[in-house]
Design an enzyme around this catalytic site. Structure first.
Site, PDB file in Angstrom:
ATOM      1  CE1 TYR A 184      32.396  34.190  45.425  1.00  0.00           C
ATOM      2  CE2 TYR A 184      33.965  34.689  47.336  1.00  0.00           C
ATOM      3  CZ  TYR A 184      32.916  34.917  46.216  1.00  0.00           C
ATOM      4  OH  TYR A 184      32.690  36.293  46.024  1.00  0.00           O
ATOM      5  CE  LYS A 214      22.781  33.739  32.688  1.00  0.00           C
ATOM      6  NZ  LYS A 214      21.743  34.843  32.354  1.00  0.00           N
ATOM      7  CG  ASP A 230      19.987  37.679  33.531  1.00  0.00           C
ATOM      8  OD1 ASP A 230      19.053  37.092  34.328  1.00  0.00           O
ATOM      9  OD2 ASP A 230      20.128  37.679  32.302  1.00  0.00           O
ATOM     10  CG  ASP A 241      30.686  39.109  46.400  1.00  0.00           C
ATOM     11  OD1 ASP A 241      30.787  39.720  47.479  1.00  0.00           O
ATOM     12  OD2 ASP A 241      31.690  39.112  45.328  1.00  0.00           O
ATOM     13  CG  ASP A 245      29.240  45.215  46.952  1.00  0.00           C
ATOM     14  OD1 ASP A 245      29.421  44.450  48.196  1.00  0.00           O
ATOM     15  OD2 ASP A 245      30.264  45.666  46.447  1.00  0.00           O
TER      16      ASP A 245
HETATM   17  C1  IPM Z   1      32.563  40.088  50.735  1.00  0.00           C
HETATM   18  C2  IPM Z   1      33.908  40.280  49.989  1.00  0.00           C
HETATM   19  C3  IPM Z   1      34.629  38.761  49.722  1.00  0.00           C
HETATM   20  C4  IPM Z   1      33.708  37.850  48.991  1.00  0.00           C
HETATM   21  C5  IPM Z   1      35.958  38.670  49.436  1.00  0.00           C
HETATM   22  C6  IPM Z   1      36.934  39.562  50.366  1.00  0.00           C
HETATM   23  C7  IPM Z   1      36.596  37.634  49.090  1.00  0.00           C
HETATM   24  O1  IPM Z   1      33.651  40.938  48.767  1.00  0.00           O
HETATM   25  O2  IPM Z   1      32.495  39.264  51.785  1.00  0.00           O
HETATM   26  O3  IPM Z   1      31.502  40.253  50.179  1.00  0.00           O
HETATM   27  O4  IPM Z   1      33.835  37.894  47.671  1.00  0.00           O
HETATM   28  O5  IPM Z   1      33.028  36.884  49.601  1.00  0.00           O
HETATM   29 MN    MN Z   2      31.763  41.200  48.547  1.00  0.00          MN
END
Ligand code: IPM
Ligand code: MN
Ligand code: NAD
Length: 360
Positions: A134, A184, A217, A241, A245
């Protein structure tokens, strides 16, 4: 004592819908708090951008600096390129040096998980939040030509890795004493080689905490097969990130997942936001799940207690999480959990439960 100053940025898409429920809950929490809440809302985001050419006023960091915490809904709108509104989130994280992105993943009774064997899931993700992939280091050359080149360089620093690893080990000491570091280094030996070396050095200072390194992975694989084996997971910005999810899916959906962007000793306000984005596919229909946003506000109460700004904030946070857990157990549920309740039905139910639990 001075009021707790909270900056609220509802943002785009479902952001304002879930934020309205956060405020409903906080107004009740405030009645039990020893310190009043001074809440200021900022209408920043894509509409602001389309009106003014800026997602937020140019001095927005100065404006936010005076607050104790920031509560953010979500950013992102199909009308504009993503990096424009989302840049606000990344700038706050970086400019305020909020190097920890804390993301608890917990499977609560009554919530469906896609995992048929329904394991126990209680993982605390500690995601590095200011560097790695990032880092805004890169560019494009020969734009538009068939020889176009894009470069985006991941930046890892020993100092950046060390501080997030220390935070993870400290948290593990207060939990089940296991830290899993995600790497990784097999394919990316420069950046993740440094990551592995530094995390291992930190691990040697915590002989009472079990430590392991798992390649990213395989981590995705194990999280699905055996999520119960993990306690604290420390990961780089991008891996954290993606894996959170996945974790959100295991805990019942993105609508439930909470996060805190913080610097435990830093001078700037921390920021609390659900893990999910602006969900344009369901925005405007009043069906977004507000739980992730409300849970994030509970993390804010805990943080404010830790910073000495909100006496008893830990207890208030526990009550909010208890209310969330109770409502998830019996309903009402929004459609992402198979129910037919609206965002505000769930927000009201959690608020009522907080009211009961607080004896108000
Ligand atoms: C998160 C989001 C952000 C990230 C985006 C909006 C840049 O996906 O907070 O998980 O990638 O950190
Ligand atoms: Mn995210
Ligand atoms: P998303 O998280 O917005 O949505 C992914 C899926 O989860 C969608 O199907 C959505 O309907 C569902 N979902 C999300 N939140 C939900 C909720 N509260 N209740 C029920 N279901 C929910 O991810 P995306 O679609 O990849 O991104 C949409 C926009 O949000 C993009 O512009 C992206 O850049 C942005 N984004 C912003 C943030 C942030 O502001 N912190 C975080 C992630 C994504």
């Amino acid at each position: 004592m001075l009021p707790v100053r909270l900056a609220v940025i509802p943002g785009d898409g479902v952001g304002p819908e879930v934020t309205a429920e956060v405020l409903r809950v906080l107004r009740v929490v405030e009645r039990r708090s020893q310190v009043p809440f001074d809440i200021v809302e900022f209408p920043w985001g894509t509409d602001h951008y389309l009106r003014t050419g800026h997602v937020a006023p140019p001095d927005f960091l100065e404006v936010l600096r005076g607050f104790d915490a920031i509560l953010l809904g979500a950013m992102g709108d199909p009308r504009v390129p993503d990096h424009i509104p989302v840049g606000l989130v990344l700038q706050i994280r970086r400019q305020f040096d909020l190097y920890v992105n804390l993301r608890p993943i917990r499977l609560v009774p009554g919530v469906p998980t896609p995992l048929a064997h329904r394991p126990t899931i209680d993982i605390l993700f500690v995601r590095e939040n200011t560097e790695g992939e990032y880092a805004q280091s890169g560019g494009r050359l020969y734009t538009g030509s068939k020889d176009e080149i894009a470069v985006h360089t991941a930046v890892f620093t020993a100092r950046g890795i060390e501080r997030v690893a220390v935070y993870a080990f400290e948290r593990a000491r207060r939990r089940r004493r296991l830290v899993t570091s995600v790497s990784k280094a097999n394919a990316l030996p420069h950046t993740y080689g440094l990551w592995d070396e530094v995390v291992k050095r930190v691990a040697s200072r915590y002989p009472d905490v079990t430590f392991e390194t798992v390649l990213v992975d395989a981590m995705a694989y194990h999280m699905v097969r055996q999520p119960d084996r993990f306690d604290v997971v420390v990961a780089s910005n991008l891996f954290g990130d993606i894996l959170t999810d996945l974790g959100a899916a295991l805990q019942g959906g993105l609508g439930l997942a909470a996060s805190a962007n913080l610097n435990p000793d830093g001078p700037y306000p921390a920021m609390f936001e659900p893990v999910h984005g602006s969900a344009p596919d369901i925005a405007g229909r009043g069906i977004a799940n507000p739980v992730g946003a409300i849970w994030s506000a509970a993390l804010a109460l805990e943080y404010l207690a830790h910073r000495g700004r909100l006496p008893g904030g830990d207890r208030l946070a526990e009550v909010v999480v208890q209310a969330i857990t109770d409502v998830l157990g019996v309903g009402p549920h929004t459609p992402d959990l198979g129910g037919s309740a609206s965002t505000s039905d769930v927000g009201r139910a959690i608020t009522e439960r907080v009211t009961e639990l607080m004896g108000l």
